[in-house]
Design a protein around this motif. Sequence first.
Motif, short mmCIF file in Angstrom:
data_model
loop_
_atom_site.label_atom_id
_atom_site.label_comp_id
_atom_site.label_asym_id
_atom_site.label_seq_id
_atom_site.Cartn_x
_atom_site.Cartn_y
_atom_site.Cartn_z
N GLN A 102 23.94 35.69 65.69
CA GLN A 102 24.23 34.27 65.96
C GLN A 102 25.26 34.05 64.79
O GLN A 102 26.32 33.30 64.89
N ALA A 103 24.99 34.51 63.81
CA ALA A 103 25.67 34.22 62.35
C ALA A 103 27.21 34.91 62.75
O ALA A 103 28.41 34.37 62.35
N ALA A 104 27.23 36.07 63.12
CA ALA A 104 28.56 36.89 63.48
C ALA A 104 29.38 35.96 64.54
O ALA A 104 30.48 35.79 64.30
N LEU A 138 29.19 33.15 65.26
CA LEU A 138 29.50 31.60 64.63
C LEU A 138 30.63 31.84 63.91
O LEU A 138 31.60 31.05 63.82
N GLY A 139 30.65 32.94 62.96
CA GLY A 139 31.74 33.16 61.84
C GLY A 139 33.06 33.35 62.83
O GLY A 139 34.14 32.83 62.44
N VAL A 140 32.84 34.15 63.73
CA VAL A 140 34.13 34.35 64.79
C VAL A 140 34.79 33.28 65.48
O VAL A 140 35.87 33.24 65.37
N SER A 176 34.49 30.17 64.28
CA SER A 176 34.95 29.45 63.19
C SER A 176 36.36 29.86 62.82
O SER A 176 37.21 29.02 62.55
N LEU A 177 36.51 31.10 62.78
CA LEU A 177 37.77 31.83 62.36
C LEU A 177 38.77 31.43 63.49
O LEU A 177 39.96 30.81 63.26
#
Length: 91
Positions: free
Chosen positions: A36-38, A40-42, A44-45
């Motif tokens: 989920q964090a990965a 979300l990071g992608v 966001s980028l």
Amino acid sequence: MNGSQAGIAARAAWLSSCCNQSGVQPEPPEGPRALQAAVLGVLSLLVLCGVLFLGGGLLLRAQGLTALLARELLASREAEPSGASGGEDDS
């Protein structure tokens, strides 16, 4: 045990099995949280890149319009006769 006591006992058993009574939060498994964090990071980028791309395009368009307006203003000033005072000398 009557019906109301059985309902209370069932509710208490459900609460003790569902909720942690010690006050310590149970730790979720790390696999789904890391995924989920990965994701979300992608995302966001991608959003950041989109905002920068669109903002840059708008900035370039605004600069082009400003340059066009400046050229038009300069051309209109050069086209005016230098001796004309606007027609207010007729009196």
